[in-house]
Write an enzyme that holds these catalytic residues in place. Structure first.
Site, PDB file in Angstrom:
ATOM      1  N   CYS A  69       0.801  -1.224   0.000  1.00 29.74           N
ATOM      2  CA  CYS A  69       0.000   0.000   0.000  1.00 29.74           C
ATOM      3  C   CYS A  69       0.832   1.273   0.000  1.00 29.74           C
ATOM      4  O   CYS A  69       0.299   2.361  -0.187  1.00 29.74           O
ATOM      5  CB  CYS A  69      -0.924   0.020   1.221  1.00 29.74           C
ATOM      6  N   GLU A 116      -7.065  -6.018  -0.117  1.00 35.34           N
ATOM      7  CA  GLU A 116      -7.110  -4.971   0.904  1.00 35.34           C
ATOM      8  C   GLU A 116      -6.046  -3.931   0.626  1.00 35.34           C
ATOM      9  O   GLU A 116      -4.948  -4.257   0.146  1.00 35.34           O
ATOM     10  CB  GLU A 116      -6.892  -5.600   2.291  1.00 35.34           C
ATOM     11  N   ARG A 160      -8.588   2.458  12.276  1.00 33.82           N
ATOM     12  CA  ARG A 160      -7.861   1.918  11.127  1.00 33.82           C
ATOM     13  C   ARG A 160      -8.849   1.675   9.978  1.00 33.82           C
ATOM     14  O   ARG A 160      -9.534   0.655   9.937  1.00 33.82           O
ATOM     15  CB  ARG A 160      -7.167   0.614  11.509  1.00 33.82           C
ATOM     16  N   ARG A 162      -9.628   0.864   6.143  1.00 36.51           N
ATOM     17  CA  ARG A 162      -9.028   0.211   4.984  1.00 36.51           C
ATOM     18  C   ARG A 162     -10.113  -0.103   3.951  1.00 36.51           C
ATOM     19  O   ARG A 162     -11.285  -0.279   4.303  1.00 36.51           O
ATOM     20  CB  ARG A 162      -8.326  -1.097   5.383  1.00 36.51           C
TER      21      ARG A 162
END
Length: 349
Positions: A69, A116, A160, A162
């Site tokens: 990422c 993800e 968090r 995502r």
């Protein structure tokens, strides 16, 4: 198959619904060490996926991938810009690794996939990066694709967010929006992952010490670092910036645990009273914060140094989130395969 596997967060989530891993790929040798300490790896375990012939990858029902990422994250883009380096798909080392996923999907045509990445993937390069990814998955590979941003704060005590991308080869009634995520306001606090330090927890050296299993003093930050962090925050606050450390108490929820946590622990510092400097989380607390261990558990094996453990947990997926998505996907993965033959569609990387 577990692609860009890290320390096995995806695998752990899908094993909860009876998944059996048939292929793993992870390039980092330290992550490999942690992965192999926790999972059976009699199947093929590859390093750099770019060196693997697609034909040598076994057939599989589900492809799982948390593809790198850094080229798309806010922090990653900022850092690359400051260094005059390219990012996104222009980053030849990491950005184009998405096309390794496409290469495998094209050849093996698994029933489903789950990807993800950071939330910023949607907005990177004014949305062009995400548009390209969806175009490849939907139009070039023919998968039925849905995506959703989920905040793991519903399951673990950290903020968090995502993006999760689900794809199915066949039409079905799967609706990502039907997945019920608990309200983030009802999520757990840090007390659920921190060492209790009252003698109720089994001693685990070097994270805790014999006296009441209190946290080892080595995790308390130095005066020099504490002074620097406070000065740094004061300077940026005066400029109207939000940069600074995150000081947390047991009843709080932490910021996002990142791979840079090993540097100074600034984003999550645990308050230890006014007369004592705050401390970093221990690697065991990070394991619980990411859902590899449940509250009070210490089952996940951490065979590497603290620095490597911080990197690994910071780069990982949150296991309970993956478990919930896996449950939602399971019925559609296991439904009767109505496909008569594999479809070969051309793809241009």
């Amino acid at each position: 198959m577990d692609l860009f596997a890290g320390i096995g967060g995806f695998r752990k989530g899908f094993e909860s619904i009876g998944g059996n891993c048939v292929f793993t790929s992870e390039i980092d040798k330290f992550a490999q060490e942690t992965y192999k300490a926790n999972f059976q790896t009699e199947h093929k375990f590859a390093g750099d996926i770019r060196d693997v012939d697609t034909k040598l990858i076994p057939s599989h029902d589900v492809l799982l991938a948390g593809f790198p990422c850094q080229p798309f994250s806010l922090a990653g883009v900022s850092k690359k810009n400051s260094l005059g380096k390219s990012h996104g798909f222009d980053c030849q080392i990491q950005g184009t690794l998405f096309f390794e996923i496409a290469r495998i999907l094209e050849h093996h045509r698994p029933k489903a996939f789950l990807l993800e990445n950071v939330k910023n993937l949607k907005s990177h390069d004014k949305g062009q990066t995400f548009k390209t990814i969806l175009d490849v998955l939907k139009n070039k590979l023919g998968y039925k694709v849905q995506y959703r941003v989920i905040n793991a704060k519903s399951f673990v005590p950290q903020n968090r967010q995502r993006i999760y991308i689900v794809g199915f080869r066949e039409e079905n009634n799967f609706n990502f929006d039907d997945l019920i995520i608990p309200d983030i306001l009802d999520g757990p606090t840090l007390s659920s992952v921190l060492h209790p330090e009252d003698g109720s927890e089994t001693l685990e050296e070097p994270y805790t010490i014999p006296h009441l299993s209190k946290v080892n003093e080595k995790y308390t930050i130095t005066n020099k670092l504490w002074d620097y962090l406070r000065m740094y925050e004061k300077k940026h606050r005066a400029k109207g910036n939000g940069f600074g450390f995150g000081l947390c108490k047991r009843e709080d929820v932490a910021r996002t645990l990142s791979a840079r946590y090993h540097k100074d622990g600034a984003e999550i510092l645990i308050y230890q009273g006014d007369k004592k400097n705050p401390r970093r989380l221990t690697p065991r607390e990070c394991s619980r914060l990411m859902g590899f261990d449940k509250t009070g558990e210490s089952n996940f094996i951490i065979p590497v140094s603290d620095s490597q453990a911080y990197r690994q947990f910071g780069n990982s997926v949150v296991v309970p989130v993956i478990e919930e998505i896996a449950k939602a996907m399971s019925g559609y993965i296991n439904q009767k395969d109505i496909m008569k033959e594999k479809i070969k569609l051309p793809i241009c990387a």
